[in-house]
Scaffold this active site. Structure first.
Site, PDB file in Angstrom:
ATOM      1  N   HIS A 135       0.905  -1.252   0.001  1.00  0.00           N
ATOM      2  CA  HIS A 135       0.092   0.035  -0.037  1.00  0.00           C
ATOM      3  C   HIS A 135       0.832   1.396  -0.069  1.00  0.00           C
ATOM      4  CE1 HIS A 135      -3.515   2.340   1.347  1.00  0.00           C
ATOM      5  NE2 HIS A 135      -2.824   3.072   1.754  1.00  0.00           N
ATOM      6  N   GLU A 136       2.023   1.211   0.812  1.00  0.00           N
ATOM      7  CA  GLU A 136       2.665   2.603   1.016  1.00  0.00           C
ATOM      8  C   GLU A 136       3.517   2.800  -0.258  1.00  0.00           C
ATOM      9  OE1 GLU A 136       2.105   4.678   2.915  1.00  0.00           O
ATOM     10  OE2 GLU A 136       0.773   3.278   4.190  1.00  0.00           O
ATOM     11  N   HIS A 169       1.710   4.220  -2.916  1.00  0.00           N
ATOM     12  CA  HIS A 169       1.548   5.638  -2.940  1.00  0.00           C
ATOM     13  C   HIS A 169       2.795   6.308  -3.740  1.00  0.00           C
ATOM     14  CE1 HIS A 169      -1.949   6.401  -0.563  1.00  0.00           C
ATOM     15  NE2 HIS A 169      -1.519   5.846   0.437  1.00  0.00           N
ATOM     16  N   TYR A 179      -3.855  14.492  -2.984  1.00  0.00           N
ATOM     17  CA  TYR A 179      -4.491  13.714  -1.818  1.00  0.00           C
ATOM     18  C   TYR A 179      -5.435  14.387  -1.027  1.00  0.00           C
ATOM     19  CZ  TYR A 179      -3.614  10.040   1.829  1.00  0.00           C
ATOM     20  OH  TYR A 179      -3.769   9.006   2.457  1.00  0.00           O
ATOM     21  N   GLU A 200      -5.989   6.680  -2.512  1.00  0.00           N
ATOM     22  CA  GLU A 200      -5.834   5.606  -1.599  1.00  0.00           C
ATOM     23  C   GLU A 200      -6.528   4.174  -2.081  1.00  0.00           C
ATOM     24  OE1 GLU A 200      -5.370   4.742   1.553  1.00  0.00           O
ATOM     25  OE2 GLU A 200      -4.169   6.686   1.612  1.00  0.00           O
ATOM     26  N   ASP A 216     -17.392  15.500  -0.221  1.00  0.00           N
ATOM     27  CA  ASP A 216     -16.137  16.118  -0.509  1.00  0.00           C
ATOM     28  C   ASP A 216     -15.376  15.942   1.047  1.00  0.00           C
ATOM     29  OD1 ASP A 216     -15.376  16.254  -3.120  1.00  0.00           O
ATOM     30  OD2 ASP A 216     -16.176  18.360  -3.294  1.00  0.00           O
ATOM     31  N   HIS A 248      -9.739   7.724   2.979  1.00  0.00           N
ATOM     32  CA  HIS A 248      -9.844   6.412   3.336  1.00  0.00           C
ATOM     33  C   HIS A 248     -11.105   5.778   3.415  1.00  0.00           C
ATOM     34  CE1 HIS A 248      -5.851   7.704   4.770  1.00  0.00           C
ATOM     35  NE2 HIS A 248      -5.396   6.304   4.410  1.00  0.00           N
TER      36      HIS A 248
END
Lengths: 108, 449
Positions: free
Chosen positions: B264-265, B268, B279, B288, B349, B354
């Site tokens: 996941h990281e 990014h 982001y 995400e 918004d 996440h």
């Protein structure tokens, strides 16, 4: 003095908040807080120390800290994040994170 | 109008470099850059190549070249007059209405480098040619590599550091504890991160022919033991950072120990170097979601799991209460209080990124299930191409639906099973996938940072 602290974001998108009234704390802890507030130059910090939305970073924690004097005359709010936090504010945020953790679990 | 010979790269570079050397003072250098480059955007695809996006030497606006360059997201160096700094960005941006992209170096130069150059020159040349092919209208980096019949000297380079519980950003990456070729440290977090980042590298390299996060073999830097009892892991734009967990909310050693968290990281990072999705708002939710989709895909790939055998959970066993951080098959049901959404009608918004990411996660899960087999073989490829070559920083869920639909059609056949699998999946999240307007990416865009 009242301290409002909120941590949000992170890989889970969960928050943790705490309100601290320094009148309820032992004098040694109040002194510790005052020392951290002074050494971080808290009242001189800009109210928003966040990064641009497109710098590519992700999952960092965001922090909001508000200090308010008892009579409400002096109030200052600072928003920052793991990435943009000035070094001198780190000990104060570490303290607030620890305090918040003692009282509240992470939640939506 | 100044004419610059297109095929004379050395000549052009020589002019700039020698002029900068001669005019040694900063002021003069600034003036020169202003004259030569502004409002141009200079990007370095490799040390050998200097490509200039300039009003002086570029084709007419709104050519297909420009459309594609926006999808490619080259790395740009923009000179800022106010701060006297060069800012490296991934959005080749200029407000010049005539901006385009020019190829100063002919392809045979790189072909020569591939045959005769050193290993490093060869890698760079292959990379540059791949990009050039993309820009010149060849559809994808993947097909570009296959066309060349060569693969870059892909080699993983990892470095793990220990922050020793410091939270001070300026102390990152911390104390060096492990790098390529060194032995186990005995610190399970450092060793797990080292091994997992290697698996993620291998996944991107073997499945998508990607050489590290930036596709140029960048070193994977990870720091463990960030802050004290820190319930988080993040990507700071340059490296991965892992906390210990606290056994109150997050179990200790899990953040650094789980392959899907590292996947996941690191995704990014890939997003950062490609679509560079903002982001915030829908782009943030999509950013995400990309990290979750590839995180889960990497875990499935490493376990050689089919879509039916997989759990579709992210961060399984990480939380003290609850099954996982997120459930892709059932967004909003991973732990007590989970509020992740799975339908676009519920999007707002002000949601955390996440929370809204559930829309993309659910679409990916459904599309994979519709096709069956291994997630990374078909739908994973569609998502990879969409994130790295189609989306842009402000893209939203509708853009993701449209581009995944289009890419699925291009890769596996228009109107085929895979394309239908994708549109059926998005439909269940409340979005009607349609052919994207590829020209929508065309047009001057100014990014101020």
């Amino acid at each position: 003095m009242k301290i409002f602290f909120e941590q949000s974001g992170g890989i889970a998108g969960l928050s943790r908040k705490i309100t601290i009234d320094t009148n309820s704390l032992p004098p040694s802890e109040v002194q510790e807080i005052e020392s951290m507030v002074n050494s971080s130059n808290f009242y001189e910090l800009p109210s928003t120390i966040t990064q641009p939305k497109s710098n590519g970073a992700a999952d960092y924690f965001k922090y909001k800290i508000t200090l308010e004097s008892d009579n409400g005359s002096n109030k200052h709010k600072v928003q920052t994040s793991d990435i943009t936090m000035p070094s001198q504010l780190t000990p104060f945020i570490a303290y607030l994170r620890r305090k918040a953790k003692e009282h509240n679990r992470l939640s939506k | 109008m100044v004419w610059i010979p297109k095929n004379c790269y050395c000549f052009y570079r020589l002019i700039i470099i020698s002029a900068l050397c001669v005019l040694n003072s900063r002021k003069k250098e600034q003036q020169l850059r202003k004259h030569v480059c502004l409002p141009t955007c200079v990007w370095f695809a490799s040390a050998e190549v200097l490509q200039i996006q300039s009003r002086m030497s570029c084709p007419a606006p709104n050519t297909p070249t420009r459309t594609l360059i926006r999808n490619v997201r080259p790395i740009c160096s923009m000179y800022n007059e106010n701060t006297s700094e060069n800012t490296v960005t991934r959005n080749c941006v200029t407000d010049s209405p005539n901006a385009g992209i020019c190829f100063i170096v002919p392809a045979h130069y790189f072909e020569h480098k591939i045959k005769e150059g050193s290993a490093e020159q060869r890698d760079r040349a292959i990379y540059t040619l791949k990009i050039s092919q993309l820009i010149r209208g060849q559809r994808m980096a993947l097909s570009g590599v296959q066309t060349l019949g060569l693969s870059a000297h892909a080699k993983v380079r990892r470095e793990v550091y220990d922050m020793q519980n410091s939270q001070t950003q300026t102390e990152l990456p911390g104390k060096s504890v492990r790098q390529e070729g060194s032995k186990d440290t005995g610190d399970q977090d450092a060793d797990n991160v080292f091994n997992n980042s290697g698996t993620v590298y291998k996944f991107y390299n073997e499945v998508f022919k990607r050489n590290s996060l930036n596709n140029r073999g960048m070193t994977l830097v990870s720091s463990v033991h960030f802050a004290r009892d820190y319930d988080n892991a993040y990507w700071n734009g340059r490296q991965m950072v892992y906390g210990d967990g606290d056994d109150i909310d997050f179990k200790k050693h899990k953040l650094a120990g789980l392959l899907d968290v590292t996947g996941h990281e690191m995704t990014h990072g890939v997003t950062n170097f490609t679509s560079n999705l903002d982001y915030v708002g829908e782009s943030g939710g999509l950013n995400e979601s990309m990290s979750d989709c590839f995180g889960v895909m990497i875990a499935q790939w490493a376990a050689n799991q089919t879509v039916d055998a997989a759990s579709w959970l992210i961060g399984e066993g990480l939380m003290m209460e609850g099954e996982a951080l997120r459930s892709m098959k059932d967004p909003g049901k991973a732990y007590p209080g989970d509020d992740q959404i799975k339908n676009y009608k519920d999007y707002r918004d002000d949601m955390d990124v996440h929370t809204s990411s559930g829309i993309g996660n659910y679409a990916f899960y459904l599309a994979c299930k519709n096709v069956g087999g291994h997630s990374w073989e078909k739908i994973g490829k569609v998502w990879y191409i969409t994130n790295t070559a189609r989306l842009k920083h402000g893209s939203g869920f509708q853009d993701a639906a449209n581009h995944t639909f289009d890419v699925a059609g291009s890769l596996f056949g228009e109107g085929g099973t895979e394309q239908k699998a994708v549109s059926d999946a998005w439909k269940k999240t409340g979005l009607e996938a349609k052919k994207p307007d590829l020209l929508a990416n065309v047009g001057p865009r100014v990014v101020r940072r």
